[in-house]
Design a protein around this motif. Structure first.
Motif, PDB file in Angstrom:
ATOM      1  N   ILE A  17       0.854  -1.201   0.000  1.00  0.00           N
ATOM      2  CA  ILE A  17       0.000   0.000   0.000  1.00  0.00           C
ATOM      3  C   ILE A  17       0.884   1.244   0.000  1.00  0.00           C
ATOM      4  CG2 ILE A  17      -1.657   1.347   1.372  1.00  0.00           C
ATOM      5  CD1 ILE A  17      -3.018  -1.051   0.125  1.00  0.00           C
ATOM      6  N   GLU A  18       1.954   1.220   0.778  1.00  0.00           N
ATOM      7  CA  GLU A  18       2.846   2.375   0.868  1.00  0.00           C
ATOM      8  C   GLU A  18       3.482   2.700  -0.481  1.00  0.00           C
ATOM      9  OE1 GLU A  18       3.045  -0.312   2.983  1.00  0.00           O
ATOM     10  OE2 GLU A  18       1.962   0.661   4.620  1.00  0.00           O
ATOM     11  N   ALA A  19       3.969   1.659  -1.179  1.00  0.00           N
ATOM     12  CA  ALA A  19       4.580   1.882  -2.496  1.00  0.00           C
ATOM     13  C   ALA A  19       3.543   2.380  -3.492  1.00  0.00           C
ATOM     14  CB  ALA A  19       5.238   0.601  -3.003  1.00  0.00           C
ATOM     15  N   LEU A  20       2.348   1.825  -3.421  1.00  0.00           N
ATOM     16  CA  LEU A  20       1.272   2.288  -4.313  1.00  0.00           C
ATOM     17  C   LEU A  20       0.931   3.748  -4.045  1.00  0.00           C
ATOM     18  CD1 LEU A  20      -1.237  -0.675  -4.560  1.00  0.00           C
ATOM     19  CD2 LEU A  20      -0.381   0.678  -6.460  1.00  0.00           C
ATOM     20  N   LYS A  21       0.830   4.103  -2.775  1.00  0.00           N
ATOM     21  CA  LYS A  21       0.533   5.494  -2.421  1.00  0.00           C
ATOM     22  C   LYS A  21       1.612   6.429  -2.966  1.00  0.00           C
ATOM     23  CE  LYS A  21      -2.159   5.074   1.800  1.00  0.00           C
ATOM     24  NZ  LYS A  21      -2.229   5.429   3.216  1.00  0.00           N
ATOM     25  N   LYS A  22       2.860   6.030  -2.786  1.00  0.00           N
ATOM     26  CA  LYS A  22       3.964   6.862  -3.270  1.00  0.00           C
ATOM     27  C   LYS A  22       3.867   7.049  -4.784  1.00  0.00           C
ATOM     28  CE  LYS A  22       8.988   7.242  -3.168  1.00  0.00           C
ATOM     29  NZ  LYS A  22      10.243   6.624  -2.720  1.00  0.00           N
ATOM     30  N   TYR A  23       3.644   5.946  -5.500  1.00  0.00           N
ATOM     31  CA  TYR A  23       3.534   6.034  -6.957  1.00  0.00           C
ATOM     32  C   TYR A  23       2.347   6.906  -7.363  1.00  0.00           C
ATOM     33  CZ  TYR A  23       2.712   4.965 -11.797  1.00  0.00           C
ATOM     34  OH  TYR A  23       2.485   5.099 -13.153  1.00  0.00           O
ATOM     35  N   ILE A  24       1.214   6.685  -6.746  1.00  0.00           N
ATOM     36  CA  ILE A  24       0.006   7.436  -7.113  1.00  0.00           C
ATOM     37  C   ILE A  24       0.163   8.910  -6.771  1.00  0.00           C
ATOM     38  CG2 ILE A  24      -2.437   7.726  -6.489  1.00  0.00           C
ATOM     39  CD1 ILE A  24      -2.522   4.577  -6.505  1.00  0.00           C
ATOM     40  N   ASP A  25       0.810   9.221  -5.639  1.00  0.00           N
ATOM     41  CA  ASP A  25       1.071  10.622  -5.303  1.00  0.00           C
ATOM     42  C   ASP A  25       1.924  11.282  -6.379  1.00  0.00           C
ATOM     43  OD1 ASP A  25      -0.420  10.466  -2.990  1.00  0.00           O
ATOM     44  OD2 ASP A  25       1.318  10.263  -1.659  1.00  0.00           O
ATOM     45  N   LEU A  26       2.951  10.563  -6.836  1.00  0.00           N
ATOM     46  CA  LEU A  26       3.794  11.105  -7.906  1.00  0.00           C
ATOM     47  C   LEU A  26       3.001  11.259  -9.196  1.00  0.00           C
ATOM     48  CD1 LEU A  26       7.007   8.956  -7.324  1.00  0.00           C
ATOM     49  CD2 LEU A  26       6.794  11.425  -6.923  1.00  0.00           C
ATOM     50  N   PHE A  27       2.235  10.255  -9.534  1.00  0.00           N
ATOM     51  CA  PHE A  27       1.452  10.251 -10.773  1.00  0.00           C
ATOM     52  C   PHE A  27       0.410  11.368 -10.776  1.00  0.00           C
ATOM     53  CE2 PHE A  27      -2.136   8.812 -13.365  1.00  0.00           C
ATOM     54  CZ  PHE A  27      -1.492   8.506 -14.555  1.00  0.00           C
ATOM     55  N   ASP A  28      -0.250  11.563  -9.640  1.00  0.00           N
ATOM     56  CA  ASP A  28      -1.319  12.555  -9.561  1.00  0.00           C
ATOM     57  C   ASP A  28      -0.813  13.977  -9.329  1.00  0.00           C
ATOM     58  OD1 ASP A  28      -3.263  10.651  -9.994  1.00  0.00           O
ATOM     59  OD2 ASP A  28      -3.756  10.394  -7.869  1.00  0.00           O
ATOM     60  N   SER A  29       0.462  14.114  -9.030  1.00  0.00           N
ATOM     61  CA  SER A  29       1.026  15.432  -8.760  1.00  0.00           C
ATOM     62  C   SER A  29       0.973  16.305 -10.006  1.00  0.00           C
ATOM     63  CB  SER A  29       2.479  15.285  -8.307  1.00  0.00           C
ATOM     64  OG  SER A  29       3.097  16.540  -8.201  1.00  0.00           O
ATOM     65  N   GLU A  30       0.822  17.593  -9.773  1.00  0.00           N
ATOM     66  CA  GLU A  30       0.814  18.531 -10.898  1.00  0.00           C
ATOM     67  C   GLU A  30       2.226  18.745 -11.443  1.00  0.00           C
ATOM     68  OE1 GLU A  30      -1.370  22.090 -10.054  1.00  0.00           O
ATOM     69  OE2 GLU A  30      -3.091  20.954  -9.295  1.00  0.00           O
ATOM     70  N   LYS A  31       3.228  18.415 -10.649  1.00  0.00           N
ATOM     71  CA  LYS A  31       4.607  18.521 -11.106  1.00  0.00           C
ATOM     72  C   LYS A  31       4.956  17.273 -11.908  1.00  0.00           C
ATOM     73  CE  LYS A  31       6.203  21.304  -7.255  1.00  0.00           C
ATOM     74  NZ  LYS A  31       7.143  21.385  -6.138  1.00  0.00           N
ATOM     75  N   ASN A  32       5.965  17.399 -12.729  1.00  0.00           N
ATOM     76  CA  ASN A  32       6.418  16.277 -13.538  1.00  0.00           C
ATOM     77  C   ASN A  32       7.398  15.430 -12.729  1.00  0.00           C
ATOM     78  OD1 ASN A  32       7.719  14.549 -15.318  1.00  0.00           O
ATOM     79  ND2 ASN A  32       7.706  16.010 -16.995  1.00  0.00           N
TER      80      ASN A  32
END
Length: 133
Positions: free
Chosen positions: A60-75
């Motif tokens: 769950i932690e790795a998924l959250k990290k990935y999704i946070d990066l993916f959903d971020s407005e920054k590249n």
């Protein structure tokens, strides 16, 4: 579609979908005027992604990290790619461990009769030696 329909479509329980939403693994789900969740194809795609990654052992932690990066407005494309590659290596290691166990079981199954005969003979010999004392 409502959560019951999404559950049928994804093969996940309604409570799991609500959990994914609570943990921000999927975007917040819009609700209609009656407060009923209205799940669209974008949410279904995310649910299926999370489902596949969880089934493969991604935390769950790795998924959250990935999704946070993916959903971020920054590249964060390079960080996303790095995380995905790391997860792939972890999954490949698990696959290799599982394959080694499968290979070992295949060997034991293939040689079951030989192994059993040898083990029984050894036990009989030990028993015979024990009673001769």
């Amino acid at each position: 579609m409502n959560i019951k329909e999404a559950s049928a479509r994804t093969g996940l329980s309604s409570s799991t979908i609500r959990y994914y939403e609570k943990e921000a693994l999927i975007p917040p789900i819009d609700r209609n005027e009656n407060g009923i969740r209205e799940i669209d194809d974008r949410i279904i795609r995310r649910i299926n992604f999370v489902k596949i990654m969880r089934a493969a052992g991604m935390t769950i932690e790795a998924l959250k990290k990935y999704i946070d990066l993916f959903d971020s407005e920054k590249n964060h494309k390079q960080e996303e790619l790095k995380l995905l590659k790391e997860q792939k290596l972890i999954m490949e290691e698990k696959r290799d461990d599982l394959q080694a166990a499968i290979n070992h079981l295949d060997y034991k199954i293939k040689h079951f009769d030989d192994h059993m005969l040898q083990t029984e003979a050894e036990l009989n010999q030990l028993e015979k030696e024990h009673y001769e004392k």
